[in-house]
Design a protein around this motif. Structure first.
Motif, mmCIF file in Angstrom:
data_model
loop_
_atom_site.group_PDB
_atom_site.id
_atom_site.type_symbol
_atom_site.label_atom_id
_atom_site.label_comp_id
_atom_site.label_asym_id
_atom_site.label_seq_id
_atom_site.Cartn_x
_atom_site.Cartn_y
_atom_site.Cartn_z
ATOM 1 N N GLY A 113 -20.051 24.914 -47.400
ATOM 2 C CA GLY A 113 -19.761 26.175 -48.085
ATOM 3 C C GLY A 113 -20.785 26.487 -49.163
ATOM 4 O O GLY A 113 -21.394 25.579 -49.722
ATOM 5 N N VAL A 114 -20.972 27.755 -49.439
ATOM 6 C CA VAL A 114 -21.924 28.152 -50.485
ATOM 7 C C VAL A 114 -21.315 27.911 -51.864
ATOM 8 O O VAL A 114 -20.091 27.907 -52.025
ATOM 9 N N SER A 115 -22.169 27.759 -52.851
ATOM 10 C CA SER A 115 -21.692 27.427 -54.204
ATOM 11 C C SER A 115 -20.950 28.571 -54.877
ATOM 12 O O SER A 115 -20.263 28.359 -55.869
ATOM 13 N N THR A 116 -21.054 29.786 -54.336
ATOM 14 C CA THR A 116 -20.359 30.940 -54.904
ATOM 15 C C THR A 116 -19.107 31.310 -54.106
ATOM 16 O O THR A 116 -18.501 32.349 -54.342
ATOM 17 N N SER A 117 -18.701 30.448 -53.192
ATOM 18 C CA SER A 117 -17.555 30.728 -52.323
ATOM 19 C C SER A 117 -16.273 30.943 -53.120
ATOM 20 O O SER A 117 -15.960 30.188 -54.034
ATOM 21 N N GLN A 118 -15.519 31.967 -52.738
ATOM 22 C CA GLN A 118 -14.224 32.205 -53.379
ATOM 23 C C GLN A 118 -13.194 31.160 -52.948
ATOM 24 O O GLN A 118 -12.136 31.060 -53.559
ATOM 25 N N HIS A 119 -13.495 30.364 -51.940
ATOM 26 C CA HIS A 119 -12.617 29.246 -51.580
ATOM 27 C C HIS A 119 -12.519 28.271 -52.752
ATOM 28 O O HIS A 119 -11.484 27.636 -52.956
ATOM 29 N N LEU A 120 -13.595 28.136 -53.536
ATOM 30 C CA LEU A 120 -13.628 27.212 -54.672
ATOM 31 C C LEU A 120 -12.647 27.598 -55.771
ATOM 32 O O LEU A 120 -12.200 26.746 -56.534
ATOM 33 N N THR A 121 -12.327 28.871 -55.861
ATOM 34 C CA THR A 121 -11.433 29.346 -56.923
ATOM 35 C C THR A 121 -10.024 29.641 -56.421
ATOM 36 O O THR A 121 -9.181 30.111 -57.172
ATOM 37 N N GLY A 122 -9.773 29.406 -55.139
ATOM 38 C CA GLY A 122 -8.455 29.691 -54.574
ATOM 39 C C GLY A 122 -8.248 31.165 -54.284
ATOM 40 O O GLY A 122 -7.116 31.625 -54.172
ATOM 41 N N GLN A 123 -9.333 31.917 -54.136
ATOM 42 C CA GLN A 123 -9.231 33.354 -53.902
ATOM 43 C C GLN A 123 -9.527 33.755 -52.462
ATOM 44 O O GLN A 123 -9.603 34.941 -52.181
ATOM 45 N N ALA A 124 -9.703 32.787 -51.551
ATOM 46 C CA ALA A 124 -10.062 33.135 -50.172
ATOM 47 C C ALA A 124 -9.382 32.219 -49.172
ATOM 48 O O ALA A 124 -9.059 31.068 -49.468
ATOM 49 N N ALA A 125 -9.200 32.771 -47.974
ATOM 50 C CA ALA A 125 -8.647 31.996 -46.860
ATOM 51 C C ALA A 125 -9.272 32.501 -45.559
ATOM 52 O O ALA A 125 -9.629 33.673 -45.450
#
Length: 193
Positions: A113-125
């Motif tokens: 995953g990219v370092s700016t992924s919203q998966h990292l903040t719990g904002q994406a699925a």
């Protein structure tokens, strides 16, 4: 012998009581705010998706990665569930599987995953249909709900999924990702699904 309090002692006592009451009100207000947030998280978890489901990862399990979300990520996941995932599922009308949700930094790196992924903040699925469902219909349901930040039809290989994210300041981007680059498909998304 009984002592009568002085005027100054009465004033100090009154101030102390006022401060105590004010403190109690502030604590009550903060407790009510926290209770509202807890209720929001609980109600979000009681519908079609759970925070636990959005944190599950076969990669994390096989690599021994602790993918426990931060408190802020939990709040974001609850909002994602409540504002985006549940409405999409309701509109779609069939079960949807989450192929990827929250990713801690170590897990995000492990899956590329990219370092700016919203998966990292719990904002994406990432969503995939189950039991013969249609990826195109999930995408259409997401478009109809119109409460996403980004909606991306991702096909980096032979596998395809719908990436959806939530933000309080939504960009309303509709993109296609082929594994190398992103294409804005807002005006012609039908031909991609």
């Amino acid at each position: 012998m009984k002592m009568n309090p002085t005027k100054q002692q009465i004033t100090y006592t009154g101030i102390a009581i006022a401060i105590g009451l004010l403190s109690a009100l502030v604590v009550r207000k903060l407790t009510n705010s926290y209770a509202s947030l807890s209720t929001a998280i609980t109600s979000a978890m009681g519908n079609y998706f759970t925070i636990t489901e959005l944190c599950a990862s076969a990669t994390a399990k096989s690599k021994g990665i602790d993918n426990t979300p931060t408190q802020q990520a939990r709040v974001n996941l609850a909002l994602l569930i409540d504002r985006v995932l549940n409405p999409i599922r309701e509109k779609y009308g069939k079960p949807i599987r989450i192929s990827s949700g929250y990713r801690c930094p170590l897990l995000n790196a492990a899956v590329g995953g990219v370092s700016t992924s919203q998966h990292l903040t719990g904002q994406a699925a990432d969503l995939v249909p189950t039991n013969g469902g249609s990826l195109a219909d999930i995408f259409r349901a997401a478009i109809a709900c119109n409460n996403y930040d980004q909606l991306i039809l991702e096909k980096p290989s032979t596998t395809m999924w719908v990436h959806v994210s939530y933000s309080t300041t939504p960009r309303r981007e509709i993109l296609y990702y082929n594994g190398k680059s992103y294409t804005n498909i807002a005006s012609n998304w039908e031909k991609y699904v």
